[in-house]
Design an enzyme around this catalytic site. Structure first.
Site, PDB file in Angstrom:
ATOM      1  N   ASP A 176       0.847  -1.178   0.000  1.00 27.93           N
ATOM      2  CA  ASP A 176       0.000   0.000   0.000  1.00 27.93           C
ATOM      3  C   ASP A 176       0.902   1.254   0.000  1.00 27.93           C
ATOM      4  O   ASP A 176       1.811   1.345  -0.821  1.00 27.93           O
ATOM      5  CB  ASP A 176      -0.967  -0.064   1.190  1.00 27.93           C
TER       6      ASP A 176
ATOM      7  N   ASP B 230      -7.338  -8.748  -4.497  1.00 24.47           N
ATOM      8  CA  ASP B 230      -7.253  -7.325  -4.188  1.00 24.47           C
ATOM      9  C   ASP B 230      -7.899  -6.537  -5.321  1.00 24.47           C
ATOM     10  O   ASP B 230      -7.402  -6.557  -6.451  1.00 24.47           O
ATOM     11  CB  ASP B 230      -5.795  -6.905  -4.018  1.00 24.47           C
TER      12      ASP B 230
ATOM     13  N   HIS C   4      -6.657  -7.104   0.008  1.00 22.15           N
ATOM     14  CA  HIS C   4      -5.660  -6.033  -0.081  1.00 22.15           C
ATOM     15  C   HIS C   4      -4.620  -6.124   1.033  1.00 22.15           C
ATOM     16  O   HIS C   4      -3.429  -5.950   0.789  1.00 22.15           O
ATOM     17  CB  HIS C   4      -6.363  -4.677  -0.033  1.00 22.15           C
TER      18      HIS C   4
END
Length: 311
Positions: free
Chosen positions: A134, A261, A290
């Site tokens: 991320d 994801d 995710h």
């Protein structure tokens, strides 16, 4: 609970705003979290206290979290990695046990990056493997290309870097949601709805633990606004520079994305691996969304340890 207080500025940086008001989450919020009994450690930067986990010995493995998580995300990976290396997991300012500037405008890409660069210098991390996911991607990949003296390997999990368009339509819906709910945002619920498997209530509560008040949430509200969906965004030029530099990164790189994801697909993983000369073909973790460290942390950690041995 501890209220906001004035802290010195971070010093010279592009978004220097003078003295900052910052919130420090009370220590008792972190008592008894499931699977998270690591000793808290701290460094200070310009009056702000940054928390990190530091377990094991050997070459460092720097574990960088994303939005809206914190070092708790890596709790399943730290013990395995610490068996053969030094696992280091900081909380960004605004997250976890680190101090939290209370104004959204206090946060920028440069602010987060520079704090992690200083952190690596303060701990004198050398021959490091940087694990990113991320927002850890834009921060950690920048550390790799700007400070190759400290970084020897990369592990890239569910992330991307670039500018001029959104990561996906799902991400645009996420940003719209964050804008709409504001300080009513419940971070643990975002983790829960992103997961393929069911998360226990105490795990969801642990993701909420750092953010008990509206003023504590500025960091998590700021991150979606720092994604450069247009080229005029303040972060765009630097992210494109980092993206271009990765095309010359020849050091060992493991690209490992999950299969479920909606933001970063396995196609995105293949594109990432093809861009980096040092990367082997992208690999896939099955049965995770995710936040793949939450759902498949032990499996990912075992793969990281093999990667360290192979490289």
């Amino acid at each position: 609970m501890r209220s906001a207080r004035a802290l010195p500025s971070q010093g010279s940086r592009p978004n220097s705003l003078g003295p900052m008001e910052a919130y420090r989450t009370p220590d008792e919020r972190f008592d008894g979290l499931p699977g998270y009994a690591f000793q808290p450690r701290y460094v200070e930067q310009g009056g702000l206290r940054m928390h990190y986990v530091d377990e094991g010995a050997g070459d460092p493995v720097l574990l960088l979290h994303g939005e809206p998580t914190w070092a708790f995300l890596y709790r399943k990976m730290i013990p395995t990695i610490a068996g053969s290396a030094r696992a280091v997991a900081p909380d960004y300012f605004g997250f976890g046990r680190s101090d939290k500037p209370t104004r959204i405008e206090d946060y920028s890409y440069d602010f987060h990056y520079e704090s992690i660069e200083r952190f690596a210098d303060e701990l004198d991390l050398r021959d490091a493997t940087v694990v990113v996911q991320d927002w850890g991607g834009p921060i950690g990949l920048r550390l790799a290309v700007e400070r190759p003296d400290r970084v020897s390997r990369l592990v890239i999990l569910n992330t991307g870097i670039g500018a001029g368009r959104a990561p996906s339509d799902d991400w645009l819906r996420f940003r719209a949601f964050v804008r709409r709910v504001g300080t009513d945002l419940v971070p643990g619920q975002l983790i829960r709805i992103s997961a393929v498997s069911e998360l226990a209530d105490d795990v969801v509560g642990a993701y909420n633990a750092p953010f008990p008040t509206p003023e504590s949430k500025s960091g998590i509200l700021a991150f979606p606004e720092l994604v450069p969906t247009e080229m005029e965004h303040p972060s765009a030029a630097k992210m494109m520079e980092v993206r271009a530099a990765l095309e010359h990164w020849e050091k060992p790189t493991l690209v490992l994305f999950s299969d479920s994801d909606p933001i970063f697909s396995t196609r995105a993983a293949e594109r990432m691996a093809s861009r980096i000369p040092g990367a082997s073909p992208a690999e896939t973790i099955a049965g995770a969304g995710h936040f793949l460290q939450e759902e498949k942390g032990e499996e990912i950690a075992a793969r990281v340890v093999r990667f360290l041995a192979e490289s």
